[in-house]
Design a protein around this motif. Structure first.
Motif, PDB file in Angstrom:
ATOM      1  N   ARG A  78     -24.525  -0.359  92.838  1.00 19.89           N
ATOM      2  CA  ARG A  78     -24.539  -1.367  91.763  1.00 19.89           C
ATOM      3  C   ARG A  78     -23.263  -1.292  90.899  1.00 19.89           C
ATOM      4  O   ARG A  78     -23.291  -1.515  89.689  1.00 19.89           O
ATOM      5  N   ILE A  79     -22.150  -1.015  91.546  1.00 24.00           N
ATOM      6  CA  ILE A  79     -20.889  -0.888  90.819  1.00 24.00           C
ATOM      7  C   ILE A  79     -20.485  -2.200  90.136  1.00 24.00           C
ATOM      8  O   ILE A  79     -20.077  -2.184  88.966  1.00 24.00           O
ATOM      9  N   PRO A  80     -20.589  -3.360  90.799  1.00 21.67           N
ATOM     10  CA  PRO A  80     -20.270  -4.606  90.085  1.00 21.67           C
ATOM     11  C   PRO A  80     -21.133  -4.798  88.841  1.00 21.67           C
ATOM     12  O   PRO A  80     -20.640  -5.225  87.796  1.00 21.67           O
ATOM     13  N   ASP A  81     -22.428  -4.463  88.937  1.00 23.81           N
ATOM     14  CA  ASP A  81     -23.336  -4.607  87.794  1.00 23.81           C
ATOM     15  C   ASP A  81     -22.958  -3.643  86.669  1.00 23.81           C
ATOM     16  O   ASP A  81     -23.038  -4.001  85.491  1.00 23.81           O
ATOM     17  N   ILE A  82     -22.552  -2.426  87.031  1.00 23.50           N
ATOM     18  CA  ILE A  82     -22.172  -1.441  86.028  1.00 23.50           C
ATOM     19  C   ILE A  82     -20.949  -1.922  85.249  1.00 23.50           C
ATOM     20  O   ILE A  82     -20.916  -1.861  84.008  1.00 23.50           O
ATOM     21  N   ILE A  83     -19.950  -2.411  85.969  1.00 22.54           N
ATOM     22  CA  ILE A  83     -18.747  -2.909  85.297  1.00 22.54           C
ATOM     23  C   ILE A  83     -19.087  -4.117  84.433  1.00 22.54           C
ATOM     24  O   ILE A  83     -18.646  -4.224  83.283  1.00 22.54           O
ATOM     25  N   ASN A  84     -19.902  -5.018  84.976  1.00 22.52           N
ATOM     26  CA  ASN A  84     -20.260  -6.222  84.237  1.00 22.52           C
ATOM     27  C   ASN A  84     -21.034  -5.906  82.965  1.00 22.52           C
ATOM     28  O   ASN A  84     -20.849  -6.554  81.930  1.00 22.52           O
ATOM     29  N   SER A  85     -21.907  -4.898  83.028  1.00 20.23           N
ATOM     30  CA  SER A  85     -22.719  -4.545  81.856  1.00 20.23           C
ATOM     31  C   SER A  85     -21.877  -3.979  80.718  1.00 20.23           C
ATOM     32  O   SER A  85     -22.281  -4.043  79.557  1.00 20.23           O
ATOM     33  N   HIS A  86     -20.702  -3.432  81.034  1.00 20.72           N
ATOM     34  CA  HIS A  86     -19.815  -2.902  80.004  1.00 20.72           C
ATOM     35  C   HIS A  86     -18.984  -4.003  79.345  1.00 20.72           C
ATOM     36  O   HIS A  86     -18.352  -3.770  78.315  1.00 20.72           O
ATOM     37  N   GLY A  87     -18.970  -5.177  79.953  1.00 22.03           N
ATOM     38  CA  GLY A  87     -18.230  -6.293  79.381  1.00 22.03           C
ATOM     39  C   GLY A  87     -16.727  -6.192  79.560  1.00 22.03           C
ATOM     40  O   GLY A  87     -15.974  -6.968  78.966  1.00 22.03           O
ATOM     41  N   GLY A  88     -16.268  -5.265  80.383  1.00 20.35           N
ATOM     42  CA  GLY A  88     -14.836  -5.109  80.615  1.00 20.35           C
ATOM     43  C   GLY A  88     -14.574  -3.938  81.524  1.00 20.35           C
ATOM     44  O   GLY A  88     -15.507  -3.235  81.954  1.00 20.35           O
ATOM     45  N   PRO A  89     -13.302  -3.685  81.849  1.00 14.74           N
ATOM     46  CA  PRO A  89     -12.946  -2.595  82.764  1.00 14.74           C
ATOM     47  C   PRO A  89     -13.456  -1.239  82.285  1.00 14.74           C
ATOM     48  O   PRO A  89     -13.506  -0.969  81.081  1.00 14.74           O
ATOM     49  N   VAL A  90     -13.845  -0.398  83.237  1.00 15.51           N
ATOM     50  CA  VAL A  90     -14.397   0.919  82.930  1.00 15.51           C
ATOM     51  C   VAL A  90     -13.742   1.975  83.810  1.00 15.51           C
ATOM     52  O   VAL A  90     -13.142   1.674  84.847  1.00 15.51           O
ATOM     53  N   SER A  91     -13.895   3.227  83.414  1.00 12.57           N
ATOM     54  CA  SER A  91     -13.315   4.340  84.152  1.00 12.57           C
ATOM     55  C   SER A  91     -14.264   4.807  85.250  1.00 12.57           C
ATOM     56  O   SER A  91     -15.448   4.436  85.285  1.00 12.57           O
ATOM     57  N   LEU A  92     -13.740   5.669  86.131  1.00 13.24           N
ATOM     58  CA  LEU A  92     -14.579   6.241  87.186  1.00 13.24           C
ATOM     59  C   LEU A  92     -15.745   7.020  86.609  1.00 13.24           C
ATOM     60  O   LEU A  92     -16.869   6.944  87.111  1.00 13.24           O
ATOM     61  N   SER A  93     -15.481   7.799  85.562  1.00 13.46           N
ATOM     62  CA  SER A  93     -16.554   8.608  84.978  1.00 13.46           C
ATOM     63  C   SER A  93     -17.643   7.727  84.374  1.00 13.46           C
ATOM     64  O   SER A  93     -18.832   8.064  84.451  1.00 13.46           O
ATOM     65  N   GLN A  94     -17.262   6.588  83.797  1.00  6.79           N
ATOM     66  CA  GLN A  94     -18.259   5.667  83.261  1.00  6.79           C
ATOM     67  C   GLN A  94     -19.093   5.054  84.380  1.00  6.79           C
ATOM     68  O   GLN A  94     -20.302   4.885  84.251  1.00  6.79           O
ATOM     69  N   ILE A  95     -18.433   4.710  85.482  1.00  7.34           N
ATOM     70  CA  ILE A  95     -19.167   4.182  86.636  1.00  7.34           C
ATOM     71  C   ILE A  95     -20.130   5.231  87.167  1.00  7.34           C
ATOM     72  O   ILE A  95     -21.318   4.971  87.389  1.00  7.34           O
ATOM     73  N   ALA A  96     -19.624   6.451  87.351  1.00 13.66           N
ATOM     74  CA  ALA A  96     -20.433   7.525  87.921  1.00 13.66           C
ATOM     75  C   ALA A  96     -21.654   7.832  87.062  1.00 13.66           C
ATOM     76  O   ALA A  96     -22.755   8.055  87.579  1.00 13.66           O
ATOM     77  N   SER A  97     -21.472   7.833  85.764  1.00 12.13           N
ATOM     78  CA  SER A  97     -22.581   8.177  84.866  1.00 12.13           C
ATOM     79  C   SER A  97     -23.656   7.101  84.844  1.00 12.13           C
ATOM     80  O   SER A  97     -24.793   7.366  84.436  1.00 12.13           O
ATOM     81  N   ALA A  98     -23.314   5.882  85.276  1.00 12.68           N
ATOM     82  CA  ALA A  98     -24.275   4.777  85.236  1.00 12.68           C
ATOM     83  C   ALA A  98     -24.901   4.477  86.597  1.00 12.68           C
ATOM     84  O   ALA A  98     -25.747   3.585  86.693  1.00 12.68           O
ATOM     85  N   ILE A  99     -24.503   5.180  87.644  1.00 11.47           N
ATOM     86  CA  ILE A  99     -25.080   4.945  88.967  1.00 11.47           C
ATOM     87  C   ILE A  99     -26.571   5.286  88.939  1.00 11.47           C
ATOM     88  O   ILE A  99     -26.946   6.386  88.539  1.00 11.47           O
ATOM     89  N   PRO A 100     -27.428   4.366  89.344  1.00  8.14           N
ATOM     90  CA  PRO A 100     -28.877   4.599  89.241  1.00  8.14           C
ATOM     91  C   PRO A 100     -29.407   5.533  90.323  1.00  8.14           C
ATOM     92  O   PRO A 100     -28.786   5.705  91.380  1.00  8.14           O
ATOM     93  N   ASP A 101     -30.560   6.127  90.042  1.00  6.36           N
ATOM     94  CA  ASP A 101     -31.317   6.918  91.019  1.00  6.36           C
ATOM     95  C   ASP A 101     -30.513   8.073  91.596  1.00  6.36           C
ATOM     96  O   ASP A 101     -30.516   8.315  92.812  1.00  6.36           O
ATOM     97  N   THR A 102     -29.782   8.800  90.740  1.00 14.47           N
ATOM     98  CA  THR A 102     -29.041   9.965  91.207  1.00 14.47           C
ATOM     99  C   THR A 102     -29.682  11.225  90.646  1.00 14.47           C
ATOM    100  O   THR A 102     -29.907  11.336  89.438  1.00 14.47           O
ATOM    101  N   SER A 103     -29.964  12.176  91.522  1.00 17.57           N
ATOM    102  CA  SER A 103     -30.559  13.445  91.093  1.00 17.57           C
ATOM    103  C   SER A 103     -29.495  14.509  90.865  1.00 17.57           C
ATOM    104  O   SER A 103     -29.772  15.551  90.270  1.00 17.57           O
TER     105      SER A 103
END
Length: 271
Positions: A36-61
């Motif tokens: 859901r990387i496109p959704d993660i970027i879109n939810s931030h309303g602008g460009p995001v870093s790798l760490s921001q993407i990684a922290s928002a990836i769903p269903d990760t243990s």
């Protein structure tokens, strides 16, 4: 200027490498949709870093592998799926952090958008529909249909006995129906005005006919498809779902609506 023999051979080798590894683009796209990387970027309303993407990836243990994510993103930036721009980390070094943003291409992969290709991409790249491509040589040697050779039955029987595949397929077809109907209804404004009833033959779960009826409420819509397909169709105002076989009979209506919804990839492996 005509290339010499050595240059032509080198170009031919480059073409083979390109075709041989082209599957990587589709798999990287699938990865982006699954995470859901496109959704993660879109939810931030602008460009995001790798760490921001990684922290928002769903269903990760566990913590996502940033280096793996970095390679995936760099490939998709190269393919113009995402943008990449440097951002200062506060030390004055603008090259230390990269921010990733959406493009017109990745906006087609937003899961919550009304017009999205994400379900179709997940369908086309699923092992169930990728495996038949490995049977092409058998089809040439023996004849027959690639999907049947892979799964032991034709696609409609497979879908009727496998609820997960049935949903995967119906979702993929439904998203293309929305895109097609959006174009038809915006340009073919008065084409349905004279109809009192309309049957969509092979209408899937009814998304297309429901859009037509929504724009033309005087129409009694009939969504016609195989019984196992319409069994999972949601209720739509002004639309009735009818199960059956189009090669045996079609419900009566003022007009029949049929759309070519099979992609080239899909038709190759099932026809």
């Amino acid at each position: 200027m005509e290339l010499d023999e050595a240059s032509q051979r080198l170009r031919g080798q480059a073409d083979i490498w390109k075709f041989m590894l082209s599957f990587a683009d589709a798999m990287a796209l699938r990865c982006a949709v699954e995470l859901r990387i496109p959704d993660i970027i879109n939810s931030h309303g602008g460009p995001v870093s790798l760490s921001q993407i990684a922290s928002a990836i769903p269903d990760t243990s566990t913590s996502p592998d940033i280096s793996c994510l970095d390679r995936i993103m760099r490939l998709l930036v190269r393919r113009n799926i995402f943008t990449a721009q440097p951002s200062s980390d506060g030390s004055g070094d603008t090259s230390s952090t990269t921010l990733y943003g959406l493009t017109h291409s990745s906006r087609w992969l937003l899961s919550d958008d009304q017009l999205t290709l994400a379900p179709l991409l997940l369908m086309q790249t699923h092992p169930w529909l990728m495996a038949p491509w490995h049977c092409f040589s058998r089809c040439v040697k023996e004849g027959g249909i690639a999907f049947e050779k892979t799964h032991g039955r034709e696609i409609w029987d497979f879908a009727s006995q496998n609820q997960e595949f049935n949903k995967l397929f119906n979702d993929g077809m439904a998203c293309t129906a929305k895109i097609v109907l959006n174009a038809i209804l915006s340009e073919y404004k008065d084409g349905f005005g004279c109809l009192g009833s309309l049957v969509d033959v092979g209408g899937g779960t009814g998304g297309a006919i429901s859009e037509i009826v929504k724009s033309h409420p005087q129409i009694k819509g009939i969504n016609f498809d195989l019984p196992h397909v319409v069994a999972t169709a949601p209720a739509y105002p002004g639309v009735s779902h009818v199960g059956g076989d189009m090669f045996e009979s079609i419900p009566n209506a003022d007009a029949v609506f049929m759309k070519v919804k099979l992609t080239i990839n899909y038709s190759f492996i099932t026809c």
